[in-house]
Design an enzyme around this catalytic site. Structure first.
Site, mmCIF file in Angstrom:
data_model
loop_
_atom_site.group_PDB
_atom_site.id
_atom_site.type_symbol
_atom_site.label_atom_id
_atom_site.label_comp_id
_atom_site.label_asym_id
_atom_site.label_seq_id
_atom_site.Cartn_x
_atom_site.Cartn_y
_atom_site.Cartn_z
ATOM 1 N N ASP A 37 -3.873 3.470 6.165
ATOM 2 C CA ASP A 37 -4.542 3.920 4.736
ATOM 3 C C ASP A 37 -4.717 2.580 4.150
ATOM 4 O OD1 ASP A 37 -5.632 4.401 2.538
ATOM 5 O OD2 ASP A 37 -4.041 5.940 1.929
ATOM 6 N N LYS A 100 -10.962 -3.916 -1.727
ATOM 7 C CA LYS A 100 -11.697 -3.020 -1.155
ATOM 8 C C LYS A 100 -13.036 -2.409 -1.652
ATOM 9 C CE LYS A 100 -11.049 1.839 0.963
ATOM 10 N NZ LYS A 100 -9.722 2.853 0.854
ATOM 11 N N GLU A 200 -11.671 9.187 4.901
ATOM 12 C CA GLU A 200 -10.339 9.667 4.152
ATOM 13 C C GLU A 200 -10.262 11.287 3.725
ATOM 14 O OE1 GLU A 200 -10.711 7.029 0.990
ATOM 15 O OE2 GLU A 200 -10.195 5.212 2.030
ATOM 16 N N ASP A 223 -9.920 14.206 -4.490
ATOM 17 C CA ASP A 223 -9.086 13.007 -4.486
ATOM 18 C C ASP A 223 -9.215 12.441 -5.743
ATOM 19 O OD1 ASP A 223 -7.929 10.580 -4.138
ATOM 20 O OD2 ASP A 223 -8.944 10.147 -2.356
#
Ligand code: NAG
Ligand code: NAG
Ligand code: NAG
Length: 428
Positions: A37, A100, A200, A223
């Site tokens: 991850d 990212k 994800e 999330d």
């Protein structure tokens, strides 16, 4: 004829039995593929172990995850993870994080300028893409990603005692093809071959074994991390996942809660000590203390903030108790905002809370009891919370890696169907 069949049947049975018994007594096969991850703020690596069916998260420095942070020394050496975090404050311009957010993304000069303004390090534009200037080197977001991946790969190799060169990775569900390609490029630079990339939210659902369900199910994955909230609605049937809708709020997360607490305690300090001018050092300590109080209130009914304030006086210690009740009152509007993107995804596919079979919570901020309660009340059902919300994604990718690597007792394969472009709706 029937005799032949039965002989054949018997030999097949014998073979199956031998295979089965063999599985019981042979040493378990070595995991050949790991799951990673690669997160915006934290990253981690997980390995699925055959036989026990357990996922081992291989951490570093007594933590399961490492900060997704890379610094480069003037000599050109990499500093990664907690080592990078430790020196970050003294070396802000050469410490890169959030890479990212830039990977595989095309920017206009104005777009990048706005984005770069949020960071202390230098971001430049080259061929419509971002590069970071670190100690006179220009590094791409995938270069930064590869250093984090290499660190995780080496850590895993030290623990496992064999080479790790194949990986399953996760990416946000709304990553486009280019962002996925650049994520693969980061892995390639770290000497890792990407066997599959999964979304994800799908990974988080797999951590709860939701790919094994017999009947079709609708799953909501919420999330909530430090800075962003993402909600995905997935449909799973026979191990096949499909994303039906996505919504998010790019400005809601744990940081907002901390900010509220900072304000609350700052006001109190101002009232108690008569509008003092706090030093940057004291403010930084308050920031850390507030995080500590927030974390404690997850498991305690009250927490005591104790903060030396040398900028007011040498022996001044500001002491204040915060109850969970008060904490919830201070943040209730933020907690209610968690429902906004949930409502948006349900509206998008014309579903109601009752149509949802499973709710999965991911991200550190979903540890907050009130957040869980708000979500549970909305769906009239308890969300899945048994897996550490910060490790759910790595559990899922490790399980997917186990499936691809043929690690029994995993059987049901999990596949993602991409048959139409899903737009992520942003909360305004
Ligand atoms: C991503 O990589 C694949 C395989 O190398 C390639 O076919 C595809 O065109 C790439 N997509 C983009 C958007 O660059
Ligand atoms: C916290 O408060 C609740 C109800 O107010 C009580 O049931 C619980 O035992 C308390 N927990 C602790 C750790 O004090
Ligand atoms: C948080 O909990 C830990 C462990 O129980 C304790 O040592 C610490 O002092 C607590 N911090 C606050 C601010 O309550």
């Amino acid at each position: 004829m029937s005799a032949t069949i039965s002989v054949l049947g018997a030999s097949i049975l014998a073979l199956l039995l031998a295979g089965y018994l063999g599985q019981q007594y042979l040493p378990p096969p070595k995991p050949r593929i790991v799951g990673i991850d690669l997160g915006t703020t934290y990253s981690c690596i997980g390995v699925y172990h055959a036989v026990t069916g357990e996922v081992q998260v291989i951490g570093a420095d007594q933590h399961d995850t490492i900060p997704s942070m890379v610094a480069i020394t003037p000599e050109g050496t990499d500093i990664v993870g907690y080592d990078a975090l430790c020196q970050a404050e003294q070396n802000v311009v050469n410490t890169i994080y959030d890479a990212k957010r830039f990977i595989g993304k095309k920017f206009s000069p104005e777009g990048l300028k706005t984005e770069a303004a949020r960071y202390p390090f230098k971001v430049i534009l080259e061929n419509e893409m971002a590069k970071f200037e670190v100690n006179s080197q220009a590094l791409t977001p995938e270069d930064i990603g590869s250093r984090i991946l290499l660190y995780l790969k080496k850590t895993a190799e030290q623990h496992l005692g064999f080479r790790v060169d194949k990986v399953v990775m996760s990416v946000p569900a709304d990553f486009d093809e280019l962002q996925r390609n650049y994520t693969r490029a980061a892995a390639r630079l770290a000497g890792l071959e990407v066997m599959r990339i999964i979304n994800e939210p799908t990974a988080a659902a797999m951590a709860y074994g939701l790919h094994n369900q017999k009947d079709a199910s609708e799953i909501i994955v919420v999330d909530m991390g430090g800075g962003t909230l993402d909600v995905s609605l997935l449909s799973v049937y026979g191990g096949m996942f499909q994303t039906l809708a996505m919504a998010g709020n790019n400005h809601l997360g744990g940081q907002d809660i901390n900010y509220r607490l900072m304000q609350y305690f700052s006001d109190m300090i101002a009232r108690r000590y008569g509008q003092p001018e706090l030093s940057a050092r004291d403010l930084q300590r308050l920031r850390l203390a507030v995080e500590d109080v927030k974390l404690n209130l997850t498991s305690h009914n009250s927490s005591m903030l104790q903060l030396p304030l040398p900028s007011i006086g040498d022996d001044v210690i500001f002491t204040e108790k915060l109850t969970r009740k008060k904490f919830e009152v201070l943040n209730e509007d933020l907690f209610q905002k968690v429902l906004q993107p949930i409502r948006l995804v349900l509206d998008e596919v014309e579903m109601t809370p009752a149509d949802i079979d499973e709710v999965v919570l991911v991200g550190g901020s979903t540890r907050i009891p009130r957040v869980r309660q708000v979500v549970a009340d909305f769906f009239s059902k308890a969300p899945n919370v048994e897996v550490d919300p910060e490790l759910a994604v790595v559990y899922g990718v490790a399980i997917q890696a186990g499936i691809i690597g043929g690690m029994w007792p995993l059987q049901v394969s999990a596949i993602e169907i991409h048959n139409r472009k899903i737009r992520k709706i942003q909360v305004k």
